[in-house]
Design a protein around this motif. Structure first.
Motif, PDB file in Angstrom:
ATOM      1  N   TRP A 288       0.856  -1.018  -0.103  1.00  0.00           N
ATOM      2  CA  TRP A 288       0.021   0.066   0.029  1.00  0.00           C
ATOM      3  C   TRP A 288       0.833   1.311   0.037  1.00  0.00           C
TER       4      TRP A 288
ATOM      5  N   LYS B   5       1.488   5.237  -1.497  1.00  0.00           N
ATOM      6  CA  LYS B   5       0.547   6.187  -1.852  1.00  0.00           C
ATOM      7  C   LYS B   5      -0.142   6.095  -2.838  1.00  0.00           C
TER       8      LYS B   5
ATOM      9  N   LYS C 172      -2.787   3.199  -2.902  1.00  0.00           N
ATOM     10  CA  LYS C 172      -3.742   3.538  -2.232  1.00  0.00           C
ATOM     11  C   LYS C 172      -4.636   4.236  -2.717  1.00  0.00           C
TER      12      LYS C 172
ATOM     13  N   TYR D   8      -8.454   3.287  -4.187  1.00  0.00           N
ATOM     14  CA  TYR D   8      -9.538   4.204  -4.199  1.00  0.00           C
ATOM     15  C   TYR D   8     -10.489   4.742  -5.306  1.00  0.00           C
TER      16      TYR D   8
ATOM     17  N   ASP E 240      -9.459   4.597   9.506  1.00  0.00           N
ATOM     18  CA  ASP E 240      -8.281   4.403   8.425  1.00  0.00           C
ATOM     19  C   ASP E 240      -8.511   4.225   7.242  1.00  0.00           C
ATOM     20  N   PHE E 241      -7.630   3.881   6.416  1.00  0.00           N
ATOM     21  CA  PHE E 241      -7.517   4.045   4.930  1.00  0.00           C
ATOM     22  C   PHE E 241      -8.637   3.060   4.434  1.00  0.00           C
TER      23      PHE E 241
ATOM     24  N   THR F  59     -12.389   4.257   2.713  1.00  0.00           N
ATOM     25  CA  THR F  59     -12.476   3.915   1.263  1.00  0.00           C
ATOM     26  C   THR F  59     -13.833   3.404   1.333  1.00  0.00           C
TER      27      THR F  59
ATOM     28  N   GLU G 237       1.664  -0.965   5.920  1.00  0.00           N
ATOM     29  CA  GLU G 237       0.073  -0.642   6.200  1.00  0.00           C
ATOM     30  C   GLU G 237      -0.784  -1.698   5.804  1.00  0.00           C
TER      31      GLU G 237
END
Length: 298
Positions: free
Chosen positions: A76, A78, A81, A85, A136-137, A141, A262
């Motif tokens: 993951w 940047k 991710k 998304y 969190d991410f 999402t 992550e």
């Protein structure tokens, strides 16, 4: 029925397509490739410049949105991710746009989601009534993903949000990588072992989606997890028993975090999630217990 599937050539999509065909339904798969008609399935191009899939999708009964880059498809970063998304948002927004241009609206949209919307916990139990969401991410999402899908409700479309647990399949999904250490005789508990694993057999995933298509009482979120989640340590011990291997070599949390960054949250932390909506509607799981699911898949 005429059913459109986005992500129909993926892990879950293939199993779902086969199930729908076996039950006599007409399948249309949205694809980035050129529009073609094969023996049993029509492939319609979308998400490409100049593509107008709505022109080929009149009188559709249902949409199923499974599109999106896999969470397990690389570290993951940047960049990754952002791809995870945007792939989900772009596909969902395009499906809503297509529906807006259809003169006859579909009855239902089944939109993929994930139990990652719930906070990780070793003590809490979550059902669809739980309003405590992760920040969190993955949690944010999934919340945004569901929010975009619900835009279809303004068109008079029933929207059902399929919150998937960890999907187990023979050749794809999480299971092959989980089995590998045991095949190499180095299997053991990952992290603390106390983290919950809300798993589900891929065949039950397809059956639950089909059930939601045909059951008008299923609206909003519904969890697609087996009714008997397990702790990670018990998951490993069950694999070891079925494969006739030892469960002896622990994998420390720090090693997983160093290896995966992550993304390690997917195996080091979890949620205990129950399929309350499906059970209330009397859906029957073919594989409610882990042992029988693993015997079928390993």
């Amino acid at each position: 029925m005429k059913i459109v599937i986005a992500g129909g050539t993926g892990f879950v999509g293939k199993v779902l397509s086969r199930l729908l065909q076996e039950n006599g339904h007409e399948i249309i798969i949205l694809t980035r490739n050129k529009t073609v008609q094969e023996k049993d399935i029509q492939y319609v191009q979308w998400l490409q410049q100049g593509a107008r899939p709505e022109q080929l999708l009149d009188t559709v009964d249902a949409f199923v949105n499974l599109a999106g880059i896999s969470l397990n498809n690389g570290r993951w970063t940047k960049k990754q991710k952002k791809a995870i998304y945007t792939s989900r948002m772009d596909a969902t927004l395009e499906i809503v746009r297509i529906m807006e241009h259809l003169s006859a609206k579909p009855k239902v949209l089944i939109n993929a989601s994930a139990v990652g919307i719930y906070p990780t916990s070793s003590t809490a139990t979550y059902t669809e009534d739980s309003m405590d969401y992760a920040t969190d991410f993955l949690g944010t999402t999934v919340q945004d993903w569901e929010r975009q899908a619900k835009r279809a409700e303004k068109l008079g479309v029933r929207v059902a949000l399929a919150r998937f647990g960890v999907i187990l399949g023979r050749d794809q999904g999480a299971l092959p990588s989980m089995l590998l250490p045991y095949k190499m005789h180095i299997g053991g508990t990952i992290g603390s072992g106390e983290q919950w694993l809300s798993w589900v057999h891929v065949e039950d995933v397809a059956r639950a989606i089909y059930f939601a298509i045909t059951n008008e009482n299923i609206k909003g979120p519904f969890n697609i997890t087996a009714p008997h989640a397990v702790r990670m340590k018990d998951f490993g011990k069950t694999i070891a028993m079925i494969m006739g291997r030892s469960h002896w070599m622990p994998v420390p949390s720090i090693a997983m975090r160093l290896a995966l960054g992550e993304q390690s949250v997917l195996v080091l932390e979890g949620q205990h999630v129950l399929p309350a909506v499906l059970e209330k509607q009397h859906f029957t799981f073919h594989f409610p217990h882990l042992k029988e699911a693993l015997y079928d898949l390993h």
